[in-house]
Design a protein around this motif. Structure first.
Motif, PDB file in Angstrom:
ATOM      1  N   PRO A 195       0.821  -1.226   0.000  1.00  0.00           N
ATOM      2  CA  PRO A 195       0.000   0.000   0.000  1.00  0.00           C
ATOM      3  C   PRO A 195       0.844   1.262   0.000  1.00  0.00           C
ATOM      4  CG  PRO A 195      -0.791  -1.577   1.648  1.00  0.00           C
ATOM      5  CD  PRO A 195       0.525  -2.091   1.161  1.00  0.00           C
ATOM      6  N   PHE A 196       0.354   2.275  -0.719  1.00  0.00           N
ATOM      7  CA  PHE A 196       0.928   3.624  -0.758  1.00  0.00           C
ATOM      8  C   PHE A 196       2.344   3.656  -1.328  1.00  0.00           C
ATOM      9  CE2 PHE A 196      -1.949   3.724   3.048  1.00  0.00           C
ATOM     10  CZ  PHE A 196      -2.970   4.436   2.429  1.00  0.00           C
ATOM     11  N   GLN A 197       2.677   2.689  -2.185  1.00  0.00           N
ATOM     12  CA  GLN A 197       4.017   2.657  -2.760  1.00  0.00           C
ATOM     13  C   GLN A 197       4.020   3.287  -4.149  1.00  0.00           C
ATOM     14  OE1 GLN A 197       6.824   1.716  -1.216  1.00  0.00           O
ATOM     15  NE2 GLN A 197       5.571   1.352   0.601  1.00  0.00           N
ATOM     16  N   THR A 198       4.909   4.229  -4.367  1.00  0.00           N
ATOM     17  CA  THR A 198       5.142   4.792  -5.692  1.00  0.00           C
ATOM     18  C   THR A 198       6.644   4.829  -5.916  1.00  0.00           C
ATOM     19  OG1 THR A 198       5.179   7.054  -4.837  1.00  0.00           O
ATOM     20  CG2 THR A 198       3.067   6.220  -5.618  1.00  0.00           C
ATOM     21  N   LEU A 199       7.063   4.610  -7.160  1.00  0.00           N
ATOM     22  CA  LEU A 199       8.489   4.567  -7.462  1.00  0.00           C
ATOM     23  C   LEU A 199       9.027   5.920  -7.912  1.00  0.00           C
ATOM     24  CD1 LEU A 199       8.758   1.111  -9.274  1.00  0.00           C
ATOM     25  CD2 LEU A 199       8.965   1.662  -6.843  1.00  0.00           C
ATOM     26  N   VAL A 200       8.137   6.846  -8.193  1.00  0.00           N
ATOM     27  CA  VAL A 200       8.558   8.201  -8.549  1.00  0.00           C
ATOM     28  C   VAL A 200       7.816   9.178  -7.653  1.00  0.00           C
ATOM     29  CG1 VAL A 200       9.092   7.645 -10.951  1.00  0.00           C
ATOM     30  CG2 VAL A 200       6.788   8.390 -10.346  1.00  0.00           C
ATOM     31  N   SER A 201       8.336  10.384  -7.549  1.00  0.00           N
ATOM     32  CA  SER A 201       7.713  11.393  -6.704  1.00  0.00           C
ATOM     33  C   SER A 201       6.283  11.648  -7.143  1.00  0.00           C
ATOM     34  CB  SER A 201       8.519  12.694  -6.779  1.00  0.00           C
ATOM     35  OG  SER A 201       7.798  13.759  -6.199  1.00  0.00           O
ATOM     36  N   ARG A 202       5.385  11.822  -6.159  1.00  0.00           N
ATOM     37  CA  ARG A 202       3.991  12.119  -6.479  1.00  0.00           C
ATOM     38  C   ARG A 202       3.849  13.502  -7.102  1.00  0.00           C
ATOM     39  NH1 ARG A 202       3.009   8.978  -1.685  1.00  0.00           N
ATOM     40  NH2 ARG A 202       1.631   7.199  -2.134  1.00  0.00           N
ATOM     41  N   ASP A 203       4.878  14.331  -7.000  1.00  0.00           N
ATOM     42  CA  ASP A 203       4.836  15.620  -7.684  1.00  0.00           C
ATOM     43  C   ASP A 203       5.041  15.450  -9.186  1.00  0.00           C
ATOM     44  OD1 ASP A 203       4.395  17.110  -5.377  1.00  0.00           O
ATOM     45  OD2 ASP A 203       6.539  17.203  -4.921  1.00  0.00           O
ATOM     46  N   LYS A 204       5.606  14.307  -9.590  1.00  0.00           N
ATOM     47  CA  LYS A 204       5.816  14.027 -11.012  1.00  0.00           C
ATOM     48  C   LYS A 204       4.677  13.177 -11.578  1.00  0.00           C
ATOM     49  CE  LYS A 204      10.888  14.241 -10.842  1.00  0.00           C
ATOM     50  NZ  LYS A 204      12.148  13.481 -11.073  1.00  0.00           N
ATOM     51  N   VAL A 205       4.279  12.151 -10.840  1.00  0.00           N
ATOM     52  CA  VAL A 205       3.172  11.272 -11.256  1.00  0.00           C
ATOM     53  C   VAL A 205       2.195  11.186 -10.100  1.00  0.00           C
ATOM     54  CG1 VAL A 205       2.489   8.980 -12.021  1.00  0.00           C
ATOM     55  CG2 VAL A 205       4.674   9.947 -12.779  1.00  0.00           C
ATOM     56  N   GLU A 206       1.037  11.812 -10.270  1.00  0.00           N
ATOM     57  CA  GLU A 206       0.045  11.855  -9.193  1.00  0.00           C
ATOM     58  C   GLU A 206      -0.607  10.491  -9.044  1.00  0.00           C
ATOM     59  OE1 GLU A 206      -1.201  13.172  -6.092  1.00  0.00           O
ATOM     60  OE2 GLU A 206      -0.561  14.882  -7.310  1.00  0.00           O
ATOM     61  N   GLY A 207      -0.726  10.037  -7.815  1.00  0.00           N
ATOM     62  CA  GLY A 207      -1.383   8.765  -7.564  1.00  0.00           C
ATOM     63  C   GLY A 207      -1.358   8.438  -6.084  1.00  0.00           C
ATOM     64  N   ALA A 208      -2.287   7.574  -5.672  1.00  0.00           N
ATOM     65  CA  ALA A 208      -2.382   7.211  -4.256  1.00  0.00           C
ATOM     66  C   ALA A 208      -1.459   6.064  -3.893  1.00  0.00           C
ATOM     67  CB  ALA A 208      -3.824   6.842  -3.916  1.00  0.00           C
ATOM     68  N   GLY A 209      -0.955   5.327  -4.894  1.00  0.00           N
ATOM     69  CA  GLY A 209      -0.098   4.187  -4.605  1.00  0.00           C
ATOM     70  C   GLY A 209      -0.854   2.985  -4.083  1.00  0.00           C
ATOM     71  N   MET A 210      -2.161   2.888  -4.407  1.00  0.00           N
ATOM     72  CA  MET A 210      -2.980   1.789  -3.905  1.00  0.00           C
ATOM     73  C   MET A 210      -3.426   0.828  -5.008  1.00  0.00           C
ATOM     74  SD  MET A 210      -3.295   1.993  -0.614  1.00  0.00           S
ATOM     75  CE  MET A 210      -4.730   0.955  -0.278  1.00  0.00           C
ATOM     76  N   GLY A 211      -3.285   1.208  -6.252  1.00  0.00           N
ATOM     77  CA  GLY A 211      -3.847   0.418  -7.352  1.00  0.00           C
ATOM     78  C   GLY A 211      -3.353  -1.013  -7.403  1.00  0.00           C
ATOM     79  N   LEU A 212      -2.038  -1.208  -7.323  1.00  0.00           N
ATOM     80  CA  LEU A 212      -1.501  -2.554  -7.479  1.00  0.00           C
ATOM     81  C   LEU A 212      -1.795  -3.434  -6.268  1.00  0.00           C
ATOM     82  CD1 LEU A 212       1.926  -1.911  -9.254  1.00  0.00           C
ATOM     83  CD2 LEU A 212      -0.227  -2.721 -10.250  1.00  0.00           C
ATOM     84  N   CYS A 213      -1.855  -2.842  -5.066  1.00  0.00           N
ATOM     85  CA  CYS A 213      -2.179  -3.690  -3.910  1.00  0.00           C
ATOM     86  C   CYS A 213      -3.655  -4.098  -3.953  1.00  0.00           C
ATOM     87  CB  CYS A 213      -1.807  -3.016  -2.592  1.00  0.00           C
ATOM     88  SG  CYS A 213      -2.870  -1.678  -2.073  1.00  0.00           S
TER      89      CYS A 213
END
Length: 250
Positions: A195-213
């Motif tokens: 949960p809440f994992q993103t590999l790039v800054s959320r300022d570059k790619v907006e997202g909650a980081g929940m989709g894959l979980c």
């Protein structure tokens, strides 16, 4: 009744009790998540509205720097709301069950992409042999929606190419969703499912980081598997297996 039979009966009662407790805990967690999400939205909207009123009231007296800060604040509010939505999706992923129905997977994939409304340069290719599966339409659509959205969001360009393929396996169908985006380094292949994992800054790619979980929970909750094959700079292929009998069209 001998001692061995008593032991079996006691173990069975214990297992049944644990199952009931687990179901109750899961229901309590979903209720808590729903209430927390609902109660947090009101102050978040208040913050966004207040920033908008300040911007309107101050008008030309507001410096460009301050205006950008207020816009940034509203962006953070939207991100928090997206994270709350992701939490709700996650809490419901293995509980919300729907009646199985015939689902033309080819059409489902195209409809899902249309809902995401990518720009014209993006290309979707659907391989041959897509089945008509008797399965939960909403759950399967949610899996494809997260995977397609993930490919579009992280491509870094508008002309991303996505290809979806399938092959039948014993009791399941093995789907592959491949893209020609930037790829994922092997050291992150396990991390991305948390949960809440993103590999790039959320300022570059907006997202909650929940989709894959959410994808992982939906797939594994129905007895399937999900994994990724990728290397940095070489695109990514997401695999998942999905149950469901295939409806034969005469």
């Amino acid at each position: 009744m001998d001692d061995s039979q008593k032991t079996k009966d006691e173990l069975l009662a214990e297992v049944q009790g644990l199952r009931r407790a687990l179901r109750q805990n899961s229901a309590d967690l979903e209720q808590f998540t729903y209430v927390a999400s609902h109660d947090l939205r009101a102050p978040l909207r208040g913050i966004a509205n207040l920033s908008q009123w300040l911007e309107e009231d101050l008008g030309p007296r507001l410096s460009e720097g301050s205006r950008r800060q207020l816009e940034l604040l509203r962006g953070r509010v939207q991100r928090m709301e997206a994270m709350l939505d992701g939490l709700l999706d996650y809490s419901r992923a293995d509980r919300a069950r729907h009646k199985s129905e015939p689902v033309p997977v080819d059409r489902l994939i195209h409809e899902t992409l249309e809902r995401l409304s990518p720009g014209p340069p993006a290309r979707l290719e659907v391989g041959p042999g897509m089945p008509v599966l008797v399965t939960e339409r909403a759950a399967l659509q949610q899996v494809f929606q997260h995977l397609l959205s993930n490919a579009l969001k992280h491509a870094g360009r508008e002309d991303v190419r996505i290809r979806v393929e399938v092959e039948p396996t014993a009791g399941f169908h093995h789907f592959r969703v491949a893209d020609d985006g930037p790829g994922i380094a092997p050291r992150f292949h396990e991390k991305i499912w948390n949960p809440f994992q993103t590999l790039v800054s959320r300022d570059k790619v907006e997202g909650a980081g929940m989709g894959l979980c959410v994808v992982k929970k939906l797939v594994e909750g129905r007895g399937g598997r999900v994994w990724v094959e990728s290397a940095e700079g070489a695109g990514a292929t997401f695999h998942f297996t999905w149950p469901g009998s295939e409806e034969r069209i005469s």
